[in-house]
Design an enzyme around this catalytic site. Structure first.
Site, PDB file in Angstrom:
ATOM      1  N   ALA A  74       0.864  -1.177   0.000  1.00 31.29           N
ATOM      2  CA  ALA A  74       0.000   0.000   0.000  1.00 31.29           C
ATOM      3  C   ALA A  74       0.899   1.225   0.000  1.00 31.29           C
ATOM      4  CB  ALA A  74      -0.908   0.004   1.225  1.00 31.29           C
ATOM      5  N   CYS A  75       0.700   2.122  -0.937  1.00 29.93           N
ATOM      6  CA  CYS A  75       1.747   3.097  -1.220  1.00 29.93           C
ATOM      7  C   CYS A  75       1.190   4.458  -1.626  1.00 29.93           C
ATOM      8  CB  CYS A  75       2.624   2.570  -2.348  1.00 29.93           C
ATOM      9  SG  CYS A  75       2.746   0.774  -2.444  1.00 29.93           S
ATOM     10  N   GLY A  76       2.123   5.335  -2.069  1.00 34.81           N
ATOM     11  CA  GLY A  76       1.761   6.621  -2.639  1.00 34.81           C
ATOM     12  C   GLY A  76       2.106   6.641  -4.117  1.00 34.81           C
TER      13      GLY A  76
ATOM     14  N   ASN B  70      -1.310   1.485  -5.979  1.00 35.35           N
ATOM     15  CA  ASN B  70      -1.534   1.658  -4.547  1.00 35.35           C
ATOM     16  C   ASN B  70      -2.704   0.783  -4.151  1.00 35.35           C
ATOM     17  OD1 ASN B  70      -1.905   2.497  -1.906  1.00 35.35           O
ATOM     18  ND2 ASN B  70      -3.081   4.300  -2.498  1.00 35.35           N
TER      19      ASN B  70
END
Length: 452
Positions: free
Chosen positions: A17-19, A249
């Site tokens: 899970a990211c930007g 994401n």
């Protein structure tokens, strides 16, 4: 990265899970300013990434841009063909000199065997002092190889397809060799349109580590960036985003089934575009990497097989069409037809994507990941996991909104415009008589006569 035999670790549970964000000039005007803005977006998304006990080693960050032709002209001189007639491979190689030499020899042989020309190798200038000690321990040697278009690649699409085949052949041969530092070998990108600079880095380190990105001659009309937060994964250089087409994401929760279905299709795969080359593509998707890497592999296959980027995304990440009685008949027929050949890759997911000509983003049908965009009066588009990633005066903002579940936001830099979801999908779904094909060919099990 640990092996499956190490404790309770199993790579099938890799998620993250990211930007994510991108910036583009709608009219396709290239500049170094786009690179600088993209790196600033990355820095402003740093809180969406993570680091380990070594605070200078992040979970991964990267940037995808168009091939900077002017930059490579200055680097390689007269031996470089005109734009579009060469591809650039960005490759991570083992630290061991003998193993590195073996990998390079395999690359040289594969390029020649596929009828293309290996023009040059180039050492990518990096500053290893700018990254953390844990990252340096597993830092690969990073090089670029330049591939000239051969006589058997008569147009841009065919050349891009041949580069895809070359990469698959290289990966398969290298995997079969007894290389101790196999985890260090990875081709980040091999394309005549795009290039990826990424690694086990933090957001602020990308521009400092890769010296190419500071060169004013490094220009692009679009840039896709990503800051990784690996929730259930082990950070590695190859698993940093962007991949070859996407930055993601969220999580693909259906990935085990997706991989199984892709594996099941391999035996019956045919294509008039690939011909005999189709046999060189297995395995079709990446099964040892993350869910994002697998999704990128599937997207890459669909595009190489002749579908447009938005068409492929509609197949992989469909709208919620099953019980939607208000949906247009033709659109519903499109999704129903493609459901027979490709199952949905369900999230929650926000996916940004580009083929080097168009750039855009989509939310899965659940819409549980944040993504907002704005358009400026001077033809700039900014999309990111949140607002405020670039300091843009309010008086220069023409439009701003958010991504919606199942909807595609697309910037076509060749046409020089933003294409709305309705316009884009209407263009795709009316290209073929999907409703007619369903009525003539689909067999419903409920309509079959009962057996004994």
């Amino acid at each position: 990265m640990p092996k499956k035999t190490d404790g309770l670790y199993d790579p099938q549970f890799e998620h993250d899970a990211c930007g994510v964000g991108f910036v583009a000039n709608i009219k396709g005007v290239r500049s170094h300013d786009i690179v600088e803005k993209a790196l600033q977006i990355l820095v402003n998304l740093a809180h969406r990434g993570a680091c380990g006990c070594d605070p200078e080693t992040g979970d991964g960050a990267g940037i995808l841009t168009q091939i900077p032709h002017t930059f490579f002209q200055k680097e390689l001189g007269a031996k470089l063909p005109k734009a579009g007639h060469y591809g650039v491979g960005m490759v991570f190689l083992p630290q061991d000199a003998n193993e590195r030499g073996l990998c390079e020899a395999i690359i040289n042989q594969a390029v020649k065997a596929e009828g293309q020309t290996l023009i040059a190798w180039r050492n990518v200038p990096v500053d290893s002092r700018k990254i953390g000690p844990k990252s340096r321990e597993v830092e690969p040697v990073i090089r670029q190889f330049i591939v000239g278009r051969g006589a058997n690649a008569v147009d841009d699409a065919m050349f891009e397809r041949k580069l895809y085949v070359i990469r698959k052949v290289i990966e398969k041969i290298v995997t079969g060799k007894p290389i101790q530092e196999m985890d260090m070998f990875y081709i980040s990108s091999l394309s005549s349109r795009t290039i990826v600079y990424k690694g086990l880095l933090m957001a602020h380190q990308i521009g400092l580590y890769y010296k190419d990105l500071a060169n004013p001659a490094f220009t692009t009309a679009l840039a896709l960036v990503h800051q990784r937060f690996s929730t259930n994964t082990f950070p590695t250089w190859p698993l940093a985003h962007p991949y070859r087409y996407i930055a993601h994401n969220g999580e693909i929760n259906t990935v085990r089934g997706n991989r199984n279905w892709m594996r099941a299709r391999e035996a019956g795969l045919t294509s008039h575009l690939f011909g005999e080359d189709i046999k060189k593509l297995s395995p079709l998707v990446n099964e040892s990497g993350s869910d994002s890497a697998t999704l990128d592999s599937a997207l890459e296959l669909l595009i190489a097989g002749g579908r447009s980027l938005p068409h492929a995304m509609m197949m992989l990440v469909p709208e919620a069409w099953g019980n939607n009685e208000q949906m247009d008949h033709d659109r519903r027929a499109f999704y129903e037809y493609h459901a027979c050949m490709m199952e949905p890759w369900d999230g929650p997911a926000a996916i940004a994507f580009t083929d080097g000509r168009s750039i855009g983003a989509i939310l899965d049908r659940n819409g549980l990941r944040p993504a907002r965009y704005l358009v400026t009066k001077d033809d700039l588009v900014v999309m990111a996991s949140e607002t405020g990633v670039l300091d843009i005066p309010a008086e220069n903002i023409k439009e701003k909104w958010r991504l919606q579940p199942g909807k595609i936001f697309l910037v076509d830099t060749v046409a020089g415009k933003i294409i709305s979801d309705d316009e884009l999908k209407n263009r795709i779904i009316r290209r073929r008589p999907y409703g007619q094909w369903l009525s003539e060919n689909k067999i419903d099990l409920r309509d079959l006569p009962e057996g004994d």
